[in-house]
Design a protein around this motif. Sequence first.
Motif, PDB file in Angstrom:
ATOM      1  N   UNK A   1      15.520  41.302   2.843  1.00 19.17           N
ATOM      2  CA  UNK A   1      14.931  40.138   3.503  1.00 19.17           C
ATOM      3  C   UNK A   1      14.307  40.511   4.841  1.00 19.17           C
ATOM      4  N   UNK A   2      14.796  41.588   5.472  1.00 19.60           N
ATOM      5  CA  UNK A   2      14.292  41.970   6.784  1.00 19.60           C
ATOM      6  C   UNK A   2      12.819  42.357   6.767  1.00 19.60           C
ATOM      7  N   UNK A   3      12.270  42.712   5.596  1.00 14.51           N
ATOM      8  CA  UNK A   3      10.816  42.936   5.527  1.00 14.51           C
ATOM      9  C   UNK A   3      10.128  42.001   4.530  1.00 14.51           C
ATOM     10  N   UNK A   4      10.869  41.485   3.572  1.00 14.65           N
ATOM     11  CA  UNK A   4      10.289  40.484   2.670  1.00 14.65           C
ATOM     12  C   UNK A   4       9.795  39.265   3.442  1.00 14.65           C
ATOM     13  N   UNK A   5      10.529  38.896   4.505  1.00 19.10           N
ATOM     14  CA  UNK A   5      10.196  37.648   5.212  1.00 19.10           C
ATOM     15  C   UNK A   5       8.870  37.730   5.968  1.00 19.10           C
ATOM     16  N   UNK A   6       8.384  38.944   6.218  1.00 24.33           N
ATOM     17  CA  UNK A   6       7.055  39.076   6.826  1.00 24.33           C
ATOM     18  C   UNK A   6       6.001  39.477   5.795  1.00 24.33           C
ATOM     19  N   UNK A   7       6.377  40.345   4.865  1.00 23.28           N
ATOM     20  CA  UNK A   7       5.425  40.734   3.817  1.00 23.28           C
ATOM     21  C   UNK A   7       5.032  39.533   2.971  1.00 23.28           C
ATOM     22  N   UNK A   8       5.963  38.618   2.773  1.00 23.01           N
ATOM     23  CA  UNK A   8       5.668  37.421   1.991  1.00 23.01           C
ATOM     24  C   UNK A   8       4.557  36.571   2.579  1.00 23.01           C
TER      25      UNK A   8
ATOM     26  N   UNK B   1       7.972  52.295  -2.564  1.00 18.36           N
ATOM     27  CA  UNK B   1       7.445  51.015  -2.086  1.00 18.36           C
ATOM     28  C   UNK B   1       5.923  51.042  -2.056  1.00 18.36           C
ATOM     29  N   UNK B   2       5.329  49.898  -2.373  1.00 17.09           N
ATOM     30  CA  UNK B   2       3.882  49.735  -2.313  1.00 17.09           C
ATOM     31  C   UNK B   2       3.550  48.475  -1.549  1.00 17.09           C
ATOM     32  N   UNK B   3       2.645  48.594  -0.582  1.00 11.55           N
ATOM     33  CA  UNK B   3       2.172  47.454   0.199  1.00 11.55           C
ATOM     34  C   UNK B   3       0.706  47.225  -0.134  1.00 11.55           C
ATOM     35  N   UNK B   4       0.389  46.005  -0.566  1.00 13.86           N
ATOM     36  CA  UNK B   4      -0.970  45.689  -0.998  1.00 13.86           C
ATOM     37  C   UNK B   4      -1.826  45.325   0.201  1.00 13.86           C
ATOM     38  N   UNK B   5      -3.041  45.873   0.235  1.00 15.60           N
ATOM     39  CA  UNK B   5      -4.038  45.506   1.229  1.00 15.60           C
ATOM     40  C   UNK B   5      -5.175  44.757   0.544  1.00 15.60           C
ATOM     41  N   UNK B   6      -5.791  43.822   1.272  1.00 13.71           N
ATOM     42  CA  UNK B   6      -6.953  43.117   0.750  1.00 13.71           C
ATOM     43  C   UNK B   6      -6.649  41.841  -0.004  1.00 13.71           C
ATOM     44  N   UNK B   7      -5.400  41.378   0.038  1.00 13.79           N
ATOM     45  CA  UNK B   7      -5.044  40.148  -0.672  1.00 13.79           C
ATOM     46  C   UNK B   7      -5.810  38.942  -0.142  1.00 13.79           C
ATOM     47  N   UNK B   8      -6.125  38.965   1.160  1.00 14.29           N
ATOM     48  CA  UNK B   8      -6.787  37.795   1.759  1.00 14.29           C
ATOM     49  C   UNK B   8      -8.218  37.626   1.274  1.00 14.29           C
TER      50      UNK B   8
END
Length: 556
Positions: free
Chosen positions: A92-99, A68-75
């Motif tokens: 969905x249990x983490x997609x719904x917040x990561x999205x 898994x990779x979580x992107x930082x700095x998208x904002x």
Amino acid sequence: MGLCTVKDKFNICIVGPFGAGVAALKQLGHAVLSVPQGEELFCNLPDILEKNSFSPDLVLQVECLGKRTLIQGLDTLDCPTLFWATDPHLNLHWHNTYGRLFDQVLSTQQSLVLPFKLEGLSDVRWLPRFAFDLASPPITSRKNEIAFVGRLSDQRPGRKWMVDFIKSRVGERPFPIEQSLSHSEMLALYQDTKIIPNESILGEVNFRLFEGTSCGSLLLTQDLGEEQASLFDPGREIDTYADAAEFEEKLKFYLGNDDLIQKMGQAAHKRVQSEHLPIHRAEQILDFAKDTARNRATFSEAEKWLAVTIASMWESGMLDLPVREVLSRLAASSQDENVVVATLRVQTVINANSVVEENLLNLLGGKLFEDSFGVNFTGSAAALRLGNWDAAKAFWYRHLKSINNTKLPPKEPKDLLICWAKELKKHQRVFRGGFPFKSKTHLPHTALDCLLTIYDNDPQDAEVLRLIDVMLRPRKELDQVRGGFLASLVAQNSSDWRLFFEQALTNLHSYRLDDGMQKLVLARELASERGQERAFSMALRGRDESGLIIKRLLDC
């Protein structure tokens, strides 16, 4: 802030495994920076873009099912950002917040677009999986009548039942079963196979549908309704089955029927070429990006949603991350209801009981988040875990007050969990796919979790078993799970024909044809003894989608 329509060619950054899409975008004339999945959990995308001197017009992350990779700095990026959730039925249990970190979320499952939106994501669209540009050899030249590629394990009993069912029906025909082929080896096997049987985990439209049709094979797959039918036309390009009786009938019909398999396989292959190649998905992504508004969380909000995402992934066992870091990120976030719930859940997993107790008392004493369903439910569940009955009821009463409702007070923990289960059902939180819930470790999150918590303490509780059955009955894809609870109910009441009837149907939906028909015969006999033959017949007519169960029953 959608993709600039004045430009013809774009700079597109792809994060994750989408090699076929990268090639398609380059074929369309766009410049693409492909950022592969690394060993690190966090990906600082602005730094990567700067190092590559790449200024993107669009950023797309494609979910990776391995590391898994979580992107930082998208904002900080001044372009549309999209997240393609390829396995939302399990995540969905983490997609719904990561999205929340993206402007737009794309779901491979059309059926989950609404659940995403119910979780608060404003722009969610359907983008199915894709197929491959492959040759379709003539059916008569293929060596295998039928083949299956997929891992067989105790965690997937339905898949094993399907394979065993096919084995018992194909006779001496070649039926290779492969569990560890590479992707290219799997596709080569499909190109040498006439019929590909398909079974999904949770009623999702899966990759096998597109992989088999890419090779011009005949896909024989579960009937998943309109979503699947909109991709390939049942009876012309693929074929479907509703139950084991129909599956057996279709196997008999197609095995050896090379002319019809050739016709349908080629029709499916033609559909792939016209609608389902990576270039078609790439074009759709660009179209989606053109009318994307800036919806992503920024600054402290972005940090908060990332922290909540990390907490959910850690709780489910997906992340090998020190719990101290998980809790530190939550503590550094603005303390809204989502952070409070995530914190309580993580603290419960590590048995930080005294800290949980203090947090619950602060929530109640300070009258914090009194109208939050999530806080009240989670606080009540956490109090029950600690044996603090008064606090558990206090959170329940706060919930009732927030909805202007007055119900009779629950008399014991079981009553309270049932009350919460019914409220969760109203909130459409019945079941959470992919999360390995353990009642001794996790706090419940769904209606089924609440009932399983009671069940684990008393597996013979008939009231709870019936409630579990009611919760699961509308979800045909969960029949394999439901069957075990029905067996317990049948053992307690062996004279109830309706229980045998339901058990029969779960067996028939799970490739256990003989067991299913035996249970159905018994249900018919019990109904007859009570003068309820008409009720039995009406129930069966309403549930026999293929019509073949009734036909078979007449011969029993």
